[in-house]
Motif scaffolding. Structure first.
Motif, short mmCIF file in Angstrom:
data_model
loop_
_atom_site.label_atom_id
_atom_site.label_comp_id
_atom_site.label_asym_id
_atom_site.label_seq_id
_atom_site.Cartn_x
_atom_site.Cartn_y
_atom_site.Cartn_z
N GLU A 55 -18.53 8.35 6.11
CA GLU A 55 -18.43 8.29 7.57
C GLU A 55 -17.90 6.93 8.02
O GLU A 55 -17.08 6.85 8.95
N LYS A 89 -14.16 6.82 7.31
CA LYS A 89 -13.41 7.61 8.30
C LYS A 89 -13.29 6.85 9.61
O LYS A 89 -12.24 6.88 10.27
N HIS A 126 -3.38 10.76 10.53
CA HIS A 126 -4.77 10.54 10.13
C HIS A 126 -4.88 10.47 8.61
O HIS A 126 -5.59 9.61 8.06
N LEU A 183 -6.33 7.41 6.26
CA LEU A 183 -7.37 7.59 5.25
C LEU A 183 -6.91 7.04 3.90
O LEU A 183 -7.69 6.39 3.19
N TRP A 208 -7.47 8.84 -1.21
CA TRP A 208 -8.59 9.31 -0.39
C TRP A 208 -9.45 10.32 -1.13
O TRP A 208 -10.67 10.33 -0.99
N SER A 267 -13.35 9.76 -1.35
CA SER A 267 -14.31 10.69 -0.73
C SER A 267 -15.26 11.28 -1.76
O SER A 267 -16.39 11.64 -1.44
#
Length: 176
Positions: free
Chosen positions: A5, A8, A27, A31, A43, A47
């Motif tokens: 989070e 992001k 976007h 990232l 990413w 993630s």
């Protein structure tokens, strides 16, 4: 450690900042840039490895702190503080002539050393993932420690630098 989070949010702020400079990015590009800034390949990797924000009923764990048995305070201090470069976080004895319980740390690695009979058995192995293993090896070799001059061994999954404390415990520093 940064959460997904937070990463992001960083990407959102980066995108907004670039927009004000008339350098718009998608976007997904933002990232990818944040992931690289955090040291990840992309990413998808970031993630998968970044922490998830726990919900109110999620069981979470902090990192464990191994407890290693020691039998001689002077030898423990020589090995862990002088040779390996740890610093003391705390010391505890119930009374002056009772066993020592010692918390030590170095750059995020915490260990507890105990003279207490029931706390741990000698001969334990601690697996320690790390970065810059060559730098650690060079630092240790430069100290010319009389009881060990560790070298890096290449394994199929990464590089390993093992050191043995005076009490039979093994610290296995590893870098993939």
């Amino acid at each position: 450690m940064i959460s997904i989070e937070q990463a992001k949010l960083m990407a959102k702020k980066l995108r907004a900042s670039l927009d004000t400079r008339h350098q718009p990015v998608s976007h997904s590009t933002a990232l990818e840039l944040v992931a690289q800034q955090l040291g990840y390949k992309d990413w998808n990797t970031a993630s998968a490895l970044l922490l998830q924000e726990p919900g109110p009923s999620t069981i979470t764990f902090d990192k464990p702190i191994p407890i290693l048995r020691m039998f001689d305070e002077a030898k423990a201090r020589e090995f862990y503080l002088t040779f390996l470069g740890f610093s003391v976080e705390f010391e505890h004895r119930f009374e002056a002539d009772l066993p020592l319980y010692l918390g030590i740390q170095r750059n995020g690695l915490q260990l507890h050393l105990s003279e207490h009979h029931g706390d741990a058995s000698p001969g334990a192995t601690v697996f320690i993932p790390m970065h810059n293993i060559e730098q650690l090896r060079d630092e240790l070799l430069a100290k010319r420690y009389g009881y060990g001059r560790p070298e890096i061994v290449q394994q199929g999954w990464g590089r390993v630098l093992e050191v043995y404390d005076p009490f039979g415990n093994r610290l296995r520093f590893c870098q993939d």
